[in-house]
Design a protein around this motif. Structure first.
Motif, short mmCIF file in Angstrom:
data_model
loop_
_atom_site.label_atom_id
_atom_site.label_comp_id
_atom_site.label_asym_id
_atom_site.label_seq_id
_atom_site.Cartn_x
_atom_site.Cartn_y
_atom_site.Cartn_z
N ASP A 132 0.83 -1.21 0.00
CA ASP A 132 0.00 0.00 0.00
C ASP A 132 0.87 1.26 0.00
O ASP A 132 0.59 2.22 -0.71
CB ASP A 132 -0.93 0.00 1.21
CG ASP A 132 -1.79 1.25 1.27
OD1 ASP A 132 -2.54 1.49 0.30
OD2 ASP A 132 -1.69 2.00 2.27
N LYS A 134 3.94 1.56 -1.17
CA LYS A 134 4.54 1.68 -2.51
C LYS A 134 3.53 2.25 -3.50
O LYS A 134 3.87 3.10 -4.33
CB LYS A 134 5.05 0.33 -3.00
CG LYS A 134 6.36 -0.09 -2.42
CD LYS A 134 6.80 -1.43 -3.03
CE LYS A 134 8.12 -1.87 -2.51
NZ LYS A 134 8.55 -3.16 -3.08
N LYS A 135 2.30 1.76 -3.41
CA LYS A 135 1.25 2.23 -4.32
C LYS A 135 1.00 3.73 -4.14
O LYS A 135 0.95 4.48 -5.11
CB LYS A 135 -0.04 1.43 -4.07
CG LYS A 135 -1.18 1.76 -5.02
CD LYS A 135 -2.35 0.82 -4.76
CE LYS A 135 -3.46 1.66 -4.17
NZ LYS A 135 -4.66 0.91 -3.86
N ARG A 136 0.91 4.18 -2.88
CA ARG A 136 0.67 5.60 -2.62
C ARG A 136 1.87 6.45 -3.02
O ARG A 136 1.70 7.55 -3.57
CB ARG A 136 0.33 5.81 -1.14
CG ARG A 136 -1.05 5.27 -0.78
CD ARG A 136 -1.46 5.58 0.65
NE ARG A 136 -0.69 4.78 1.59
CZ ARG A 136 -0.02 5.29 2.64
NH1 ARG A 136 -0.05 6.57 2.90
NH2 ARG A 136 0.66 4.49 3.44
N THR A 138 4.10 5.72 -5.39
CA THR A 138 4.14 5.73 -6.86
C THR A 138 3.11 6.70 -7.41
O THR A 138 3.40 7.47 -8.33
CB THR A 138 3.90 4.31 -7.41
OG1 THR A 138 4.92 3.45 -6.89
CG2 THR A 138 3.94 4.28 -8.92
N ALA A 139 1.91 6.70 -6.84
CA ALA A 139 0.87 7.63 -7.30
C ALA A 139 1.30 9.07 -7.05
O ALA A 139 1.10 9.94 -7.91
CB ALA A 139 -0.45 7.34 -6.58
N GLY A 140 1.92 9.33 -5.91
CA GLY A 140 2.40 10.68 -5.62
C GLY A 140 3.49 11.12 -6.58
O GLY A 140 3.48 12.26 -7.08
N ASP A 142 3.98 9.89 -9.60
CA ASP A 142 3.37 10.05 -10.93
C ASP A 142 2.66 11.40 -11.04
O ASP A 142 2.75 12.07 -12.06
CB ASP A 142 2.38 8.91 -11.20
CG ASP A 142 3.07 7.57 -11.43
OD1 ASP A 142 4.30 7.58 -11.67
OD2 ASP A 142 2.37 6.53 -11.36
N GLY A 143 1.98 11.79 -9.96
CA GLY A 143 1.31 13.10 -9.95
C GLY A 143 2.30 14.24 -10.07
O GLY A 143 2.08 15.22 -10.79
N SER A 145 5.32 14.05 -11.40
CA SER A 145 5.89 13.99 -12.75
C SER A 145 4.96 14.64 -13.77
O SER A 145 5.40 15.42 -14.62
CB SER A 145 6.17 12.54 -13.12
OG SER A 145 6.74 12.47 -14.40
#
Length: 155
Positions: A132, A134-136, A138-140, A142-143, A145
């Protein structure tokens, strides 16, 4: 100034992984009453290096003959001690801020682990927690970027 400080504060550790810093502190205490003009530790006294002296600083601590110089070694020990205390790996006995991290757990933590994890809304399974996280992250990222790419990051 170092000997009175080491004699006043009681440093403790609950984990064997941080023994090198504790062993280094014992060496410093042993040499606390030795004349400051004594430049090197005796060769029979093993000065822990791993976990105490960063590899890039070893040249300043160990001479060409393998003798450990006291002053640079003591500075490295103090830096390693500071870092370990900040991370809670080593604690100061009787302190409030730098106390034993196990004292921060509720007294019934082991018996009521499920209840305590539910209260902080965290899974019992560490793999689920890490997935969880890692998922959060990565999403942060990506946002961030995407915001950098379209110029909406605010500078």
């Amino acid at each position: 100034m170092l000997p009175p400080l080491l004699n006043t504060l009681g440093f403790k550790c609950n984990n064997t992984a941080y023994r090198p810093v504790m062993d280094a502190l014992r060496l410093l205490k042993k040499y606390a009453d030795v004349d400051g003009k004594t430049r090197f530790y005796d060769t029979v006294d093993a000065a822990p290096m791993d976990g105490v002296v960063h590899k890039d600083r070893r040249e300043a601590v160990v001479d060409d003959e393998g003798k450990v110089e006291r002053i640079p070694y003591e500075l490295c020990v103090l830096v390693a001690l500071r870092d370990a205390v900040r991370r809670g790996e080593i604690y100061v006995e009787g302190a409030a801020r730098w106390r034993n991290p196990e004292d921060d757990l509720p007294g019934d933590f082991e018996a009521a682990r499920i209840v305590h994890y539910a209260a902080i809304r965290q899974p019992l399974d560490p793999k689920a927690f890490i997935a969880d996280l890692k998922k959060r992250m990565t999403a942060g990222l990506d946002g961030l970027s995407a915001a950098l790419a379209d110029g909406s990051a605010g500078g």
